[in-house]
Design an enzyme around this catalytic site. Structure first.
Site, PDB file in Angstrom:
ATOM      1  N   THR A   9      -6.574 -34.310  20.669  1.00  0.00           N
ATOM      2  CA  THR A   9      -6.932 -33.561  19.464  1.00  0.00           C
ATOM      3  C   THR A   9      -6.233 -32.211  19.341  1.00  0.00           C
ATOM      4  O   THR A   9      -6.135 -31.673  18.238  1.00  0.00           O
ATOM      5  CB  THR A   9      -8.454 -33.336  19.388  1.00  0.00           C
ATOM      6  OG1 THR A   9      -8.876 -32.557  20.511  1.00  0.00           O
ATOM      7  CG2 THR A   9      -9.194 -34.657  19.359  1.00  0.00           C
ATOM      8  N   ASP A  10      -5.727 -31.648  20.451  1.00  0.00           N
ATOM      9  CA  ASP A  10      -5.174 -30.294  20.380  1.00  0.00           C
ATOM     10  C   ASP A  10      -4.002 -30.202  19.406  1.00  0.00           C
ATOM     11  O   ASP A  10      -3.881 -29.214  18.666  1.00  0.00           O
ATOM     12  CB  ASP A  10      -4.726 -29.827  21.764  1.00  0.00           C
ATOM     13  CG  ASP A  10      -5.881 -29.320  22.605  1.00  0.00           C
ATOM     14  OD1 ASP A  10      -7.013 -29.266  22.101  1.00  0.00           O
ATOM     15  OD2 ASP A  10      -5.653 -28.968  23.783  1.00  0.00           O
TER      16      ASP A  10
ATOM     17  N   THR B 253      -7.911 -36.911  25.145  1.00  0.00           N
ATOM     18  CA  THR B 253      -9.302 -36.906  25.606  1.00  0.00           C
ATOM     19  C   THR B 253      -9.953 -38.273  25.447  1.00  0.00           C
ATOM     20  O   THR B 253     -10.814 -38.655  26.240  1.00  0.00           O
ATOM     21  CB  THR B 253     -10.104 -35.839  24.843  1.00  0.00           C
ATOM     22  OG1 THR B 253      -9.546 -34.555  25.102  1.00  0.00           O
ATOM     23  CG2 THR B 253     -11.563 -35.836  25.253  1.00  0.00           C
TER      24      THR B 253
ATOM     25  N   SER C 176      -2.591 -33.754  24.963  1.00  0.00           N
ATOM     26  CA  SER C 176      -1.753 -33.424  23.809  1.00  0.00           C
ATOM     27  C   SER C 176      -1.333 -31.967  23.767  1.00  0.00           C
ATOM     28  O   SER C 176      -0.441 -31.605  22.988  1.00  0.00           O
ATOM     29  CB  SER C 176      -2.428 -33.830  22.499  1.00  0.00           C
ATOM     30  OG  SER C 176      -3.456 -32.944  22.132  1.00  0.00           O
TER      31      SER C 176
END
Length: 313
Positions: free
Chosen positions: A94-95, A14, A61
């Site tokens: 971030t996932d 992101t 991710s």
């Protein structure tokens, strides 16, 4: 005095995302902007460190794989082996950031600071958080504070140790948290000498009311070498799963009990782990328990070593 030299490794996410056409800021494409554009957007970086950057991946991710971890590991090892490099920053979505951070925490040689960061908002958001996170990550990687802590994560201005960081919320700049405080973090690197070969497949199976045992059989038939059971409560194994788990063990599949709750899962509590040959995850959450088991299997640890060491990670 010369500024520290920091290597930036970009993988997408992101932080490099752009809003989809139409102006809806809740929909965006991750990993669009190159790392050079991200650095240009933060001119204050030049006062902190001398930077060089490499775009090694351009992923959302959610699509990160163990092969991509090995790509990151190779690039990170190369950077850390360079005597001219004082620290390393990886840009990541971030996932799955906590999984990649923990993998690197276990697999990288210790010493120089390594900091992962990302963003909850895409780069073209009117209040993008990526620039501030990048600035904070470089500052930490260039400082004495980042030394001797293992792999760290910086989000929303707050550092976290890789062992305990988690994405606790789906949205908001404060999505990441950890306990205990990052200042107690210590380096690991116990698999730093491991050959960079493909990692064994380990699957996570969720425990829930009515979860079918056929999920276990399907994973084993499809080539899983390990299973992490993300179980309810204190790692409670459904009775209906026991025959399938025994068949899996007979096929040499490593079985690790973890919990979907905050841990710990204590060995031989609420299950006869010794009799069944099951491992326990301690307080490692299922995604990180999977990382640890993958590396233990890749290292060729025997069952006794796994049982002794994995709950202490």
């Amino acid at each position: 005095m010369a500024l520290p030299r920091i290597r930036i490794l970009a993988t997408g996410g992101t932080i490099a995302g752009e809003t989809c056409p139409g102006g809806d800021i809740t929909r965006y494409r991750a990993g669009v902007r190159p790392v050079e554009a991200l650095l240009t957007a933060v001119p204050e970086l030049g006062a902190l460190a001398t930077l060089d950057a490499e775009q090694i991946l351009s992923l959302d991710s959610k699509d990160m794989t163990p092969d991509d971890w090995l790509c990151m590991l190779s690039a990170a090892c190369q950077a850390l082996a360079d005597p001219a490099i004082d620290g390393l920053v990886l840009l990541h979505g971030t996932d799955t950031l906590e999984e990649s951070a923990y993998f690197l925490h276990l697999a990288l040689p210790t010493g120089k600071p390594v900091v992962l960061t990302g963003a909850m908002r895409p780069a073209d958001h009117p209040e993008a958080d990526g620039p501030a996170n990048l600035l904070a990550a470089v500052k930490l990687a260039a400082s004495a504070e980042g030394v001797g802590k293992g792999v760290l994560v910086v989000m929303n201005g707050k550092p976290h140790g890789a062992r305990h960081v988690r994405k606790a919320r789906t949205s908001g700049l404060d999505a990441f948290e950890s306990d205990p405080d990052w200042t107690t973090a210590r380096p690991d690197g116990r698999f730093a000498s491991l050959a960079r070969a493909p990692l064994p497949r380990v699957d996570i199976l969720p425990g829930y009311a009515g979860a079918p045992a056929k999920l276990i059989d399907a994973c084993v038939a499809d080539g899983a070498q390990g299973l992490v059971l993300a179980l309810s409560g204190h790692g409670s194994v459904p009775s209906a799963w026991e025959p399938s788990l025994r068949r899996a063990r007979e096929h040499g599949v490593a079985i690790l009990r973890a919990s979907r709750c905050a841990g710990p899962v204590i060995r031989n509590a609420n299950a006869d782990d010794d009799r069944e040959g099951w491992l326990t995850a301690g307080d490692l959450p299922p995604p990180k328990a999977r990382v640890a088991l993958m590396l233990a299997l890749a290292a060729g640890w025997d069952s006794a070593t796994r049982q002794t060491c994995l709950p202490t990670f």
